[in-house]
Design an enzyme around this catalytic site. Structure first.
Site: not given
Length: 310
Positions: A95-96, A120, A124, A169, A265
């Site tokens: 993920s970025a 999260y 990753k 989400n 976040g």
């Protein structure tokens, strides 16, 4: 077509219709090492595409342990099963978010990683590092780490798409549910960011383009590429309010929204430099914002409650 066992969820039944072929499916928990070992004993795999994990930024801030348990333990169990059965090719959904708060934009693959703003993203990043170390330790391993930006849209048939359970989400499923009348209004988290209109800017990519990127990654593994990392994005950032307007245009419906506080976040802006993937994978995003929104709207309109009948 062979008769599909009733235990297949309707999403997979529809995938089989689109693919015009049966798809082998086993339902198991990625953190269940014994079940994975059993699965790998039953089949001979040439490569693994690893998507399984928890993926909500906000929720990860609230439930960090659950995110580390599922994402890290699940991946370790999977890699152990692969290793035990001599399967040494993997494509991983990264993920970025691994880039954290961007030091510069657009983000290329050399941008520092690890300064993540939420668990999260950290999970990753940790998984990327585990796979990197595995490739270093054993030169027979090949891995392509794909850093997704923000996938949206749906298959253009309108038969398969995103069906979040409970409150979405992610922005666009929520926007689509407002448009179709399932939710009253959208909450926009913050309008005081340093962006074009104060709302968060992201690089939205059509999910079909994303899927094509995985095909390109699997082809790359065949070159014995070692460990490679690629951004999958379009290179263009749009704000939340620009996305709301694009969805209003695609749906012909007004989308009510309210501005509320920032979400923990979140970063202000995040968009890709996708040139490396084009150069080395021969992959480039083909679909623009209008197509993403049209396809998302078709899916939402044809399936107002997602895959479930009610």
């Amino acid at each position: 077509l062979p008769v599909t066992p009733p235990r297949y969820p309707s999403s997979l039944r529809r995938v089989q219709l689109l693919a015009r072929r049966p798809i082998a499916f086993h339902q198991l928990d990625v953190t269940d090492g014994a079940a994975l070992q059993e699965l790998f004993s039953q089949h001979r795999f040439s490569a693994v595409v690893h998507f399984a994990g928890l993926k909500a930024v906000g929720e990860s801030v609230q439930q960090p342990l659950e995110y580390y348990r599922v994402n890290l333990t699940g991946t370790i169990r999977l890699l152990e099963a692969m290793k035990a059965h001599g399967v040494k090719n993997i494509v991983f959904s990264s993920s970025a978010t691994v880039y954290g708060d961007p030091k510069y934009l657009p983000l290329d693959e050399n941008h520092p990683v690890g300064g993540c703003t939420n668990p999260y993203g950290k999970s990753k990043y940790f998984i990327e590092e585990m796979i990197r170390d595995l490739c270093k330790a054993d030169k027979d391993w090949n891995a392509v780490l794909l850093r997704y930006f923000n996938p949206i849209g749906a298959h253009e048939s309108g038969m398969i798409g995103e069906d979040p359970q409970g409150i979405p989400n992610n922005l666009m499923p929520y926007v689509a549910q407002v448009a179709v009348g399932r939710r009253e209004f959208l909450s926009v988290f913050g309008n005081d960011y340093e962006t074009i209109d104060g709302t968060g800017v992201r690089d939205y990519i059509h999910v079909v383009d994303l899927a094509q990127g995985h095909i390109a990654a699997l082809k790359k593994l065949k070159e014995n590429c070692g460990c490679k990392v690629y951004n999958l994005g379009t290179g263009t950032g749009y704000s939340v309010l620009q996305m709301v307007r694009a969805m209003e245009k695609a749906s012909g419906r007004e989308i009510k929204y309210k501005i509320t506080g920032r979400r923990e976040g979140d970063v202000a802006s995040c968009y890709a430099n996708p040139e490396l993937a084009e150069r080395e994978l021969g992959w480039k995003a083909a679909f623009g914002l209008d197509k993403m929104c049209e396809d998302l709207w078709r899916w939402q309109r044809q399936n107002p409650t997602g895959f479930s009948k009610n």
